[in-house]
Design an enzyme around this catalytic site. Sequence first.
Site, mmCIF file in Angstrom:
data_model
loop_
_atom_site.group_PDB
_atom_site.id
_atom_site.type_symbol
_atom_site.label_atom_id
_atom_site.label_comp_id
_atom_site.label_asym_id
_atom_site.label_seq_id
_atom_site.Cartn_x
_atom_site.Cartn_y
_atom_site.Cartn_z
ATOM 1 N N SER A 259 1.048 -1.408 -0.098
ATOM 2 C CA SER A 259 0.082 0.024 -0.147
ATOM 3 C C SER A 259 0.738 1.520 -0.058
ATOM 4 O O SER A 259 0.387 2.247 -0.682
ATOM 5 C CB SER A 259 -0.812 0.216 1.233
ATOM 6 N N LYS B 220 -9.398 -7.404 9.857
ATOM 7 C CA LYS B 220 -10.471 -7.112 8.999
ATOM 8 C C LYS B 220 -11.768 -7.338 9.545
ATOM 9 O O LYS B 220 -12.590 -6.669 9.262
ATOM 10 C CB LYS B 220 -10.268 -7.846 7.686
#
Length: 244
Positions: free
Chosen positions: A16, A64
């Site tokens: 990322s 998550k």
Amino acid sequence: MKALGLIGYPLKHSFSKSYFTEKFRKESIKGFSYELFPLENIASFPELCKAQNPMGLNVTIPYKEKIIPYLDELDSYARKIGAVNVIKFQNGKTIGYNTDCHGFKVSLQKLLPQAIKSNALILGTGGASKAVKFALDEMKIPSKFVSRHAEKGLTYEEIRKVPEILRENRIIINTTPLGTFPEIENKPDIPYEYLSTNHFLHDLVYNPEETSFMKAGKMQGAKVKNGYEMLVEQAEKAWEIWNS
């Protein structure tokens, strides 16, 4: 500077930061920074938010699902999927989204022939697997989870004992971190010798570019793809959410 970043643990080999840093450079986007925020414990999330005051965050393994109780709201996709990989900070609230589903769906559609009729196996039961399952349901592809625990679906042991399962499920998606750099020799424990030219393997791992899972499939003639395109698609969707 508007702060963006990634939470998870560990984050040493994350895609990322380099992706968004390069995006800002190439597209001459000013006023944004993107940093990695490794959290050994999700309980540190509120403290991180106070210290960094971010505009948005990405969420990766293993948080998550664990992040959800710390958020004020979920969008409809994240609520249905039960996993979050994007957080937007807006008007003093934290809102969770799931762009993994979008990214995976776009990537898988490019791998599969349009007319394919087959069932799918989802290797792993973590947060990413939920987005994969949701995308497959939207594509009307029947699927089953595979893990070490029988209560979650099929087990790896069952597949080794009954290889016909692989003949009936020609789409196989690895949602586990097995094979991620630096432990590149690891791969899910399925009987690869029963794969064929009729199989399609999608690995959500993107580092290395060709994983052991993919190599083993290619040796049997299967079509294979890594997780890079999925990551790009979900990252661009996240950027769209943060700036909407």
